[in-house]
Structures are given as C-alpha cells and as structure tokens.
Design a protein around this motif. Structure first.
Motif, PDB file in Angstrom:
ATOM      1  N   TYR A 167       0.837  -1.241  -0.109  1.00  0.00           N
ATOM      2  CA  TYR A 167      -0.051  -0.215  -0.190  1.00  0.00           C
ATOM      3  C   TYR A 167       0.934   1.180  -0.054  1.00  0.00           C
ATOM      4  O   TYR A 167       0.724   2.188   0.747  1.00  0.00           O
ATOM      5  CB  TYR A 167      -0.982  -0.029   1.131  1.00  0.00           C
ATOM      6  CG  TYR A 167      -2.157  -0.972   1.084  1.00  0.00           C
ATOM      7  CD1 TYR A 167      -2.242  -2.016   0.136  1.00  0.00           C
ATOM      8  CD2 TYR A 167      -3.041  -0.939   1.917  1.00  0.00           C
ATOM      9  CE1 TYR A 167      -3.498  -2.749   0.040  1.00  0.00           C
ATOM     10  CE2 TYR A 167      -4.271  -1.937   1.907  1.00  0.00           C
ATOM     11  CZ  TYR A 167      -4.198  -2.637   0.913  1.00  0.00           C
ATOM     12  OH  TYR A 167      -5.389  -3.599   1.027  1.00  0.00           O
TER      13      TYR A 167
ATOM     14  N   GLU B 157     -10.827 -13.649   2.137  1.00  0.00           N
ATOM     15  CA  GLU B 157     -11.400 -12.238   1.776  1.00  0.00           C
ATOM     16  C   GLU B 157     -12.891 -12.238   2.009  1.00  0.00           C
ATOM     17  O   GLU B 157     -13.633 -12.939   1.201  1.00  0.00           O
ATOM     18  CB  GLU B 157     -11.139 -11.835   0.492  1.00  0.00           C
ATOM     19  CG  GLU B 157     -11.384 -10.164   0.594  1.00  0.00           C
ATOM     20  CD  GLU B 157     -10.771  -9.416  -0.816  1.00  0.00           C
ATOM     21  OE1 GLU B 157     -11.212  -8.515  -1.070  1.00  0.00           O
ATOM     22  OE2 GLU B 157     -10.019 -10.070  -1.670  1.00  0.00           O
TER      23      GLU B 157
ATOM     24  N   SER C 242     -16.205  -9.439   2.761  1.00  0.00           N
ATOM     25  CA  SER C 242     -16.651  -8.260   3.044  1.00  0.00           C
ATOM     26  C   SER C 242     -18.183  -7.829   2.367  1.00  0.00           C
ATOM     27  O   SER C 242     -18.476  -8.761   1.506  1.00  0.00           O
ATOM     28  CB  SER C 242     -15.644  -6.908   2.606  1.00  0.00           C
ATOM     29  OG  SER C 242     -15.678  -6.889   1.073  1.00  0.00           O
TER      30      SER C 242
ATOM     31  N   TYR D 178     -10.087 -11.301   5.825  1.00  0.00           N
ATOM     32  CA  TYR D 178      -9.104 -10.131   5.627  1.00  0.00           C
ATOM     33  C   TYR D 178      -9.731  -9.112   4.618  1.00  0.00           C
ATOM     34  O   TYR D 178     -10.486  -9.680   3.762  1.00  0.00           O
ATOM     35  CB  TYR D 178      -7.991 -10.633   5.158  1.00  0.00           C
ATOM     36  CG  TYR D 178      -7.673 -11.421   3.522  1.00  0.00           C
ATOM     37  CD1 TYR D 178      -7.686 -10.321   2.316  1.00  0.00           C
ATOM     38  CD2 TYR D 178      -7.826 -12.706   3.417  1.00  0.00           C
ATOM     39  CE1 TYR D 178      -7.145 -11.008   1.227  1.00  0.00           C
ATOM     40  CE2 TYR D 178      -7.725 -13.190   2.005  1.00  0.00           C
ATOM     41  CZ  TYR D 178      -7.388 -12.077   0.874  1.00  0.00           C
ATOM     42  OH  TYR D 178      -7.275 -12.632  -0.213  1.00  0.00           O
ATOM     43  N   SER D 179      -9.201  -7.788   4.533  1.00  0.00           N
ATOM     44  CA  SER D 179      -9.849  -6.806   3.929  1.00  0.00           C
ATOM     45  C   SER D 179     -11.259  -6.759   4.153  1.00  0.00           C
ATOM     46  O   SER D 179     -12.078  -6.585   3.015  1.00  0.00           O
ATOM     47  CB  SER D 179      -9.497  -7.010   2.244  1.00  0.00           C
ATOM     48  OG  SER D 179      -8.197  -7.441   1.986  1.00  0.00           O
TER      49      SER D 179
ATOM     50  N   GLY E  72     -12.966  -3.813   2.264  1.00  0.00           N
ATOM     51  CA  GLY E  72     -12.749  -3.867   0.625  1.00  0.00           C
ATOM     52  C   GLY E  72     -11.390  -3.011   0.452  1.00  0.00           C
ATOM     53  O   GLY E  72     -11.441  -2.177  -0.621  1.00  0.00           O
ATOM     54  N   ARG E  73     -10.430  -3.182   1.146  1.00  0.00           N
ATOM     55  CA  ARG E  73      -9.118  -2.563   0.891  1.00  0.00           C
ATOM     56  C   ARG E  73      -9.080  -1.029   0.984  1.00  0.00           C
ATOM     57  O   ARG E  73      -8.527  -0.258   0.150  1.00  0.00           O
ATOM     58  CB  ARG E  73      -8.510  -2.883  -0.542  1.00  0.00           C
ATOM     59  CG  ARG E  73      -8.312  -4.343  -0.793  1.00  0.00           C
ATOM     60  CD  ARG E  73      -7.621  -4.898  -1.811  1.00  0.00           C
ATOM     61  NE  ARG E  73      -7.130  -6.114  -1.793  1.00  0.00           N
ATOM     62  CZ  ARG E  73      -6.334  -7.175  -1.251  1.00  0.00           C
ATOM     63  NH1 ARG E  73      -5.636  -6.564  -0.154  1.00  0.00           N
ATOM     64  NH2 ARG E  73      -6.085  -8.348  -1.205  1.00  0.00           N
TER      65      ARG E  73
ATOM     66  N   ARG F 118      -3.120  -1.496  -5.091  1.00  0.00           N
ATOM     67  CA  ARG F 118      -4.592  -1.460  -5.500  1.00  0.00           C
ATOM     68  C   ARG F 118      -4.805  -0.655  -6.825  1.00  0.00           C
ATOM     69  O   ARG F 118      -5.637  -0.703  -7.427  1.00  0.00           O
ATOM     70  CB  ARG F 118      -5.050  -0.482  -4.342  1.00  0.00           C
ATOM     71  CG  ARG F 118      -5.057  -1.424  -3.067  1.00  0.00           C
ATOM     72  CD  ARG F 118      -5.723  -0.650  -1.889  1.00  0.00           C
ATOM     73  NE  ARG F 118      -4.799   0.643  -1.564  1.00  0.00           N
ATOM     74  CZ  ARG F 118      -5.032   1.195  -0.494  1.00  0.00           C
ATOM     75  NH1 ARG F 118      -6.087   1.177   0.382  1.00  0.00           N
ATOM     76  NH2 ARG F 118      -4.038   2.268  -0.357  1.00  0.00           N
TER      77      ARG F 118
ATOM     78  N   SER G 220     -17.351   2.821   6.988  1.00  0.00           N
ATOM     79  CA  SER G 220     -16.385   1.810   7.339  1.00  0.00           C
ATOM     80  C   SER G 220     -16.623   1.024   8.736  1.00  0.00           C
ATOM     81  O   SER G 220     -16.459  -0.370   8.717  1.00  0.00           O
ATOM     82  CB  SER G 220     -14.799   2.206   7.532  1.00  0.00           C
ATOM     83  OG  SER G 220     -14.573   3.259   8.732  1.00  0.00           O
TER      84      SER G 220
ATOM     85  N   PRO H  39      -9.147  -5.827  10.161  1.00  0.00           N
ATOM     86  CA  PRO H  39      -8.849  -4.704   9.219  1.00  0.00           C
ATOM     87  C   PRO H  39      -7.200  -4.225   9.509  1.00  0.00           C
ATOM     88  O   PRO H  39      -6.879  -4.230  10.656  1.00  0.00           O
ATOM     89  CB  PRO H  39      -9.818  -3.797   9.808  1.00  0.00           C
ATOM     90  CG  PRO H  39     -10.255  -4.259  11.157  1.00  0.00           C
ATOM     91  CD  PRO H  39     -10.010  -5.797  11.230  1.00  0.00           C
TER      92      PRO H  39
ATOM     93  N   ARG I  75     -11.196  -9.532  -7.684  1.00  0.00           N
ATOM     94  CA  ARG I  75     -10.475  -9.367  -6.643  1.00  0.00           C
ATOM     95  C   ARG I  75      -8.915  -8.979  -6.929  1.00  0.00           C
ATOM     96  O   ARG I  75      -8.364  -8.088  -6.213  1.00  0.00           O
ATOM     97  CB  ARG I  75     -10.383 -10.247  -5.384  1.00  0.00           C
ATOM     98  CG  ARG I  75     -11.816 -10.672  -4.918  1.00  0.00           C
ATOM     99  CD  ARG I  75     -11.774 -11.456  -3.562  1.00  0.00           C
ATOM    100  NE  ARG I  75     -11.549 -12.777  -3.836  1.00  0.00           N
ATOM    101  CZ  ARG I  75     -10.580 -13.610  -3.308  1.00  0.00           C
ATOM    102  NH1 ARG I  75      -9.686 -13.121  -2.481  1.00  0.00           N
ATOM    103  NH2 ARG I  75     -10.647 -14.840  -3.716  1.00  0.00           N
TER     104      ARG I  75
END
Length: 344
Positions: A33, A181, A183, A207-208, A211-212, A231, A264, A282, A322
C-alpha cells in the motif's frame, strides 16, 4: 476513545485458540500500500492496539518481504504473553520472482526464518498463505503438523483454500482457522467455504473486511494511491468498474448516516455480525482509524438492517475481480492426490 469499547475474546475454531474478536492486519505498514511507514509510528500503533484490546496480530513472511515480521517482532517485545501472533508462509519472493511453495523442506525453512525475524519461540497460528498446487495438501500440512509437535507452532491455518482442500488438510491435522477475503463487496465465500468451515469447527479470519479501504472513503480512495500501491492494478479500482462500484458505497453511506456511524464502521459491523466464529482483521497505519475500527464493535445491526445490506451488496453490486490474476486464490487451489506424490 478506544477504551470506551470493550474488545471481547472469542474462541477461533474449536482447537482452543482464543483471540480478540477483531484483529489487526499489519501488511500495509510495510508493503503493497505504498512505501513502508515509519517504524517508530507503526510500533506505537501496534502497542496502542494491544493496549486497546486488539491482541490478534496478522503478518506474513512475504510482507516486505520479511520486514513486516521484524517490525511486529519489535513491537511485541515484552508483550508476548498478551498477543496472539499469526504469520504465514508459502509465497516465496526472495529472488524477486513470485513462487508458491508448500514442499516440506520449504515449510520448515520458512518457519525457522519467521521465528528468528519475529524473535519468538513459538508462533500461535501458522498459515499456508497460498496453496502450492504441485504438492498434495496432505504433504504440506503433514510437515506443518510436525512443527506443532516440536512446539514451534501452536495452531494451523490455511489462506485462500477451497472447501475440498480444507477438508483434506483438516483430516491430517485440525485446521484452526481459514483466512479469506470477506466483506460487503466480496461474498462468494459464503456459498461453499464458510459452510465447510462451520461444519468442521474451523474459525474464519476475514481479511480486507473494508474492501481494501473502499468502505472508508469510497471511490475517491484511488486519488490517494501513491507509488508502489498495488491497489492501482486491482480490477475493482479501474475506471470502468469504479463508477459502478461507487453505487454500493453510496448506499452503505446512506445507511451509516442513518445509524450514526461511519461507512467503514457499518461495513465492519456487518462482518462481525456474521457470527462469533468470524474475526475480521482490518489493517491500518493510523491510530485514529484503529480507534474507529474498534468503534465498529459497538454498532448493533438489526436483522432488517442485515437484510438490507445484503440486498444492496448482492453479487452484481460489484464489478471486477479481486485480483488481476485469480489463479493463486481458492478458485484454483486443488492439489494432486497424495498417492501421486508417493509414486514419485
């Protein structure tokens, strides 16, 4: 303040591992990131998380590679007994090429190296990060089982594994947790993998779950993608898909405004409401975001609100895969039969 929210403990799976009901994904502190964040700031963040009751920390040898484990190791110095430490092996980036490995020699070497970098005697939860489709899962998990017997690892996990792969692994040694993943914009795991985990008494680590970062700021998130942020290359953030995906964020934003929480927090609360066997992890690099994530534990959703969210987050609500390459995911994680390995 974070202290206003009590972070409860949950049993992850049925093997005895107890973790905080929300974890902390540490990847973004060191990799993927954008540039690595200042070490002192990240150590402060991790320690703040632990003080706030977030004691389940998630890292991997591939984050950096290697540097994130060193960072986490420094952060938990003197706090080891308070922390449930999860790391992963299986994606070898050491030579600049990405190779997925699950052969016994690699499993052992990776574990020894992680123990050294983390500066600990034992890893609480050791995951196979991605499944090596050249090696029978029984062979990989068989070596992981030896690490448990030797006291180097307490519990075993898989990440991005199919339902049948999970079953085969679980037959060799109890799998405590499966990381996947999950979400409001990634719900395909609900069809087969989540039910399989529940049938076998395996905990689920999501994880995520934001949504990143998409559920934090919506489509404008892409404006902040800097150098080295992977990303940028994800299909869901490409212009042709982002405009469509913005509709989901808007709907989530509307419900959050009604609830008096952030989008969030609402998205994270939805994951928490999936069950006591689910622990979202997260990631963040900011203390204020961490506090906000903890605040999601105080957001209670009615069955009507859950239904509304699931309706707006239906399969066709999101456009784009994804990852640019979906091969190293559970969709292609079948391994050869054990008999074929023996015959070699």
């Amino acid at each position: 303040m974070a202290s206003a929210n009590v972070v409860e403990k949950i049993e992850l799976g049925s093997s005895g591992l107890v973790v905080s009901q929300q974890g902390l994904g540490c990847m973004g502190m060191s990799a993927f990131y954008g540039p690595p964040k200042p070490e002192e700031d990240m150590i402060r963040l991790i320690r703040h998380a632990i003080d706030s009751g977030i004691t389940f920390l998630d890292t991997s040898d591939m984050y950096g590679p290697f540097t994130n484990e060193v960072l986490v190791g420094k952060a938990i110095k003197g706090l080891r007994e308070k922390v449930q430490l999860a790391t992963k092996f299986g994606v070898n980036l050491a030579d600049g090429k990405r190779e997925i490995r699950g052969d016994p020699a690699y499993v052992r070497a990776a574990c020894e190296a992680s123990l050294k970098r983390l500066d600990v005697d034992c890893i609480d939860l050791y995951y196979q990060h991605r499944v090596d489709t050249r090696v029978p899962i029984e062979v990989t998990v068989g070596e992981m089982k030896k690490l448990v017997e030797e006291g180097k690892v307490k519990y075993l996990g898989l990440s991005e594994a199919s339902a049948s792969t999970i079953r085969r692994a679980h037959a060799v040694h109890p799998i405590t947790a499966v990381q996947l993943e999950w979400s409001l914009w990634t719900r395909d795991v609900e069809e087969e993998i989540v039910p399989t985990c529940r049938e076998l008494g395996i905990g689920i680590v999501a994880y995520s779950p934001l949504g990143r970062g998409f559920f934090s700021t919506g489509p404008k998130l892409v404006d902040g993608f800097g150098e080295g942020d992977f990303r940028k290359f994800l299909p869901r953030f490409q212009p042709e898909n982002l405009q469509h995906n913005a509709n989901l964020f808007e709907r989530v934003h509307e419900i959050a405004a009604r609830k008096g929480c952030t989008p969030s927090q609402l998205a994270l609360a939805w994951v928490h409401h999936q069950g006591k066997d689910v622990c979202p992890i997260p990631g963040t690099t900011k203390i204020e975001n961490l506090n906000q994530n903890i605040g999601a534990l105080s957001v209670t959703l009615t069955s009507e609100e859950m239904t509304e969210l699931e309706h707006i987050a239906s399969k066709d609500a999101v456009k784009g895969d994804r990852y640019p390459d979906m091969r190293p995911t559970y969709l292609a994680s079948e391994t050869p039969a054990l008999s074929s390995w023996k015959a070699e």
